[in-house]
Design an enzyme around this catalytic site. Structure first.
Site, PDB file in Angstrom:
ATOM      1  N   ARG A   1       0.830  -1.216   0.000  1.00  0.00           N
ATOM      2  CA  ARG A   1       0.000   0.000   0.000  1.00  0.00           C
ATOM      3  C   ARG A   1       0.861   1.261   0.000  1.00  0.00           C
ATOM      4  O   ARG A   1       0.467   2.280  -0.575  1.00  0.00           O
ATOM      5  CB  ARG A   1      -0.927  -0.002   1.217  1.00  0.00           C
ATOM      6  CG  ARG A   1      -2.069  -0.953   1.012  1.00  0.00           C
ATOM      7  CD  ARG A   1      -3.083  -0.816   2.101  1.00  0.00           C
ATOM      8  NE  ARG A   1      -4.299  -1.513   1.730  1.00  0.00           N
ATOM      9  CZ  ARG A   1      -5.167  -2.002   2.587  1.00  0.00           C
ATOM     10  NH1 ARG A   1      -4.971  -1.880   3.871  1.00  0.00           N
ATOM     11  NH2 ARG A   1      -6.248  -2.612   2.167  1.00  0.00           N
TER      12      ARG A   1
ATOM     13  N   LYS B   1     -20.897 -15.221   2.297  1.00  0.00           N
ATOM     14  CA  LYS B   1     -22.369 -15.176   2.269  1.00  0.00           C
ATOM     15  C   LYS B   1     -22.936 -14.494   1.031  1.00  0.00           C
ATOM     16  O   LYS B   1     -22.316 -13.581   0.480  1.00  0.00           O
ATOM     17  CB  LYS B   1     -22.866 -14.404   3.491  1.00  0.00           C
ATOM     18  CG  LYS B   1     -22.561 -15.105   4.793  1.00  0.00           C
ATOM     19  CD  LYS B   1     -23.034 -14.239   5.921  1.00  0.00           C
ATOM     20  CE  LYS B   1     -22.885 -14.971   7.246  1.00  0.00           C
ATOM     21  NZ  LYS B   1     -23.269 -14.100   8.356  1.00  0.00           N
TER      22      LYS B   1
ATOM     23  N   GLY C   1      -9.311  -7.237  -0.793  1.00  0.00           N
ATOM     24  CA  GLY C   1      -9.636  -8.059   0.377  1.00  0.00           C
ATOM     25  C   GLY C   1      -9.128  -9.478   0.245  1.00  0.00           C
ATOM     26  O   GLY C   1      -7.989  -9.711  -0.167  1.00  0.00           O
TER      27      GLY C   1
ATOM     28  N   GLY D   1     -13.676  -3.360   0.290  1.00  0.00           N
ATOM     29  CA  GLY D   1     -14.997  -2.743   0.465  1.00  0.00           C
ATOM     30  C   GLY D   1     -15.305  -1.756  -0.653  1.00  0.00           C
ATOM     31  O   GLY D   1     -16.411  -1.733  -1.190  1.00  0.00           O
TER      32      GLY D   1
HETATM   33  P1  AMP Z   1     -16.157 -12.541   1.912  1.00  0.00           P
HETATM   34  O1  AMP Z   1     -15.614 -11.604   2.948  1.00  0.00           O
HETATM   35  O2  AMP Z   1     -17.638 -12.596   1.857  1.00  0.00           O
HETATM   36  O3  AMP Z   1     -15.508 -12.384   0.559  1.00  0.00           O
HETATM   37  O4  AMP Z   1     -15.768 -13.992   2.417  1.00  0.00           O
HETATM   38  C1  AMP Z   1     -14.461 -14.446   2.535  1.00  0.00           C
HETATM   39  C2  AMP Z   1     -14.473 -15.565   3.514  1.00  0.00           C
HETATM   40  O5  AMP Z   1     -15.334 -16.585   3.047  1.00  0.00           O
HETATM   41  C3  AMP Z   1     -13.121 -16.231   3.703  1.00  0.00           C
HETATM   42  O6  AMP Z   1     -12.669 -15.940   4.986  1.00  0.00           O
HETATM   43  C4  AMP Z   1     -13.414 -17.712   3.527  1.00  0.00           C
HETATM   44  O7  AMP Z   1     -12.824 -18.502   4.524  1.00  0.00           O
HETATM   45  C5  AMP Z   1     -14.925 -17.776   3.648  1.00  0.00           C
HETATM   46  N1  AMP Z   1     -15.490 -18.937   2.946  1.00  0.00           N
HETATM   47  C6  AMP Z   1     -15.260 -19.313   1.686  1.00  0.00           C
HETATM   48  N2  AMP Z   1     -15.895 -20.464   1.393  1.00  0.00           N
HETATM   49  C7  AMP Z   1     -16.553 -20.824   2.514  1.00  0.00           C
HETATM   50  C8  AMP Z   1     -17.383 -21.919   2.855  1.00  0.00           C
HETATM   51  N3  AMP Z   1     -17.661 -22.896   1.953  1.00  0.00           N
HETATM   52  N4  AMP Z   1     -17.902 -21.978   4.101  1.00  0.00           N
HETATM   53  C9  AMP Z   1     -17.617 -21.005   4.983  1.00  0.00           C
HETATM   54  N5  AMP Z   1     -16.838 -19.937   4.737  1.00  0.00           N
HETATM   55  C10 AMP Z   1     -16.308 -19.840   3.521  1.00  0.00           C
END
Ligand code: AMP
Length: 396
Positions: A37, A201, A354, A377
């Site tokens: 960064r 999610k 991220g 973000g």
């Molecule tokens: P996000 O911040 O929504 O992009 O999510 C990233 C996070 O999703 C990472 O820390 C991953 O460990 C988690 N992740 C990815 N696949 C899965 C899964 N099948 N079940 C639970 N967590 C997950």
């Protein structure tokens, strides 16, 4: 989207404030473990030095609670800047207090100073007009080069811009590059255009998915969010991550994809585990055969093969969100394989910030991607179709 660019701004010999994102990771001893960064800001800082500016740099660092906290001091950043720029970087003892005001008033052309952590001031995250005014009073020109915080209406990002007319504020090179890449991606991508969307999610990426659907040719889903879609299709996904309140929304998205002629791919095999742990018992299985009580933590090899084939003919790839729990070695394979295909592809490849940027960097493929965003973000909000509060005032 056309921004007021730093090159069109007359900054010659002027005192400028550059809002940077120096929120770098550090180890237990306070050493900077990744200075990307800081390096990303060098183009803008060097350009201003070449223009004979007196430069005041500002950034946040960590999450101090609106007060001085030695732990979150920008001192390590000042030292690294000094090493990289090879000139003295004066660190103020505060943000807009006596020290900052004295140093800034004495600052000469060709000199660089760094304010202490902007979040030592309570007003920063509250977009406090007093703080914006005090920051603006130090300089003649405002430059935003902190893409990673441009989705935040903070005093040094949003409020401060009100104190400068269009001839005295601009986007730095990093901010311009970020906005330009997402603009091309969302407005005039070379087709076929595929979005790989993963992460934990559906709720976190819902708006982005809805905004992307009319713009892409293919969507490839992975990560935890896949299970809400699979459950909506009637599969029993065991204890996998599911957002039951979004089952209807998931169905709507799949129907909308069908209506628009967008190819929508879901995993059909997974690495299932007995529990959410790095040493959990695990096995490969089809999404229809996840053992009772087990959870899917990565996409399986058949899905990886299918996704490779699906990505074979695309010209543009956007990737946001890991395919599995990549932080645990056993569930990182799907993400790593996809990262290799994306890196090897001749397509234009844009990686959201991220976690996705982190996983690509972990396996040393960052140089192979066309562009990796520096803001998780902020890039997500661009994908959602939003205009960022730090960017809006810098639009032509
Ligand atoms: P996000 O911040 O929504 O992009 O999510 C990233 C996070 O999703 C990472 O820390 C991953 O460990 C988690 N992740 C990815 N696949 C899965 C899964 N099948 N079940 C639970 N967590 C997950």
């Amino acid at each position: 989207m056309q921004l007021l660019g730093i090159k069109e701004c007359d900054i010659h010999g002027k005192k400028v404030f550059i809002r940077c994102d120096f929120n770098v990771p550090t180890d237990d001893y306070g050493n900077i473990t990744d200075d990307r960064r800081i390096r990303s800001a060098l183009a803008t800082i060097s350009y201003c030095l070449d223009q004979g500016c007196a430069i005041i740099l500002g950034s946040h660092f960590g999450r101090p609670k609106g007060e001085m906290d030695e732990k979150y001091s920008l001192a390590p950043v000042a030292r690294r800047l000094h090493q990289l720029l090879k000139i003295e970087v004066k660190l103020a003892a505060d943000v807009v207090g006596e020290s900052a005001m004295k140093l800034s008033s004495e600052l000469q052309c060709g000199e660089v100073m760094l304010l202490e952590n902007l979040r030592f001031e309570k007003g920063e995250t509250k977009n406090d007009p007093e703080l914006s005014r005090a920051l603006a009073s130090m300089v003649e020109v405002y430059i935003n080069d902190a893409f990673g915080v441009s989705h935040r209406a903070h005093a040094s990002v949003a409020g401060i811009t009100e104190h400068f007319d269009k001839a005295h504020k601009a986007a730095g090179f990093l901010l311009q590059k970020e906005i330009q890449f997402f603009d091309i991606l969302l407005e005039r991508p070379v087709r076929p255009f595929a979005a790989i969307v993963g992460g934990s999610k559906v709720s976190g990426k819902l708006e982005a998915l809805i905004n992307l659907l009319p713009k892409v040719d293919k969507v490839l889903i992975g990560g935890g969010m896949a299970f809400t879609f699979l459950k909506a299709l009637g599969y029993d996904v065991g204890n996998s991550l599911v957002e039951d309140d979004l089952l209807d929304e998931a169905t709507n998205i799949m129907n909308e994809a069908k209506r628009l002629g967008v190819k929508f791919y879901l995993p059909f095999d997974v690495v299932a585990a007995e529990k959410f742990a790095p040493d959990a018992m695990s096995r490969l299985c089809s999404v229809q055969e996840i053992p009772t009580g087990w959870m899917g933590l990565d996409i399986g090899p058949a899905t990886v093969r299918l996704y490779r084939q699906v990505l074979g003919d695309v010209q543009t790839i956007l990737w946001n969100g890991p395919m599995g729990v990549y932080e645990m070695e056993r569930f990182a394979r799907g993400s790593n394989k996809i990262a290799h295909f994306v890196a090897d592809s001749y397509a234009t490849t844009v990686v959201g910030g991220g976690d996705t940027a982190d996983l690509v960097q972990r396996i040393g493929l960052d140089e192979e991607m066309t562009f990796i965003s520096t803001g998780g973000g902020a890039s997500l909000e661009l994908l959602e179709g939003k205009i960022l509060p730090g960017v809006k005032p810098l639009m032509k």
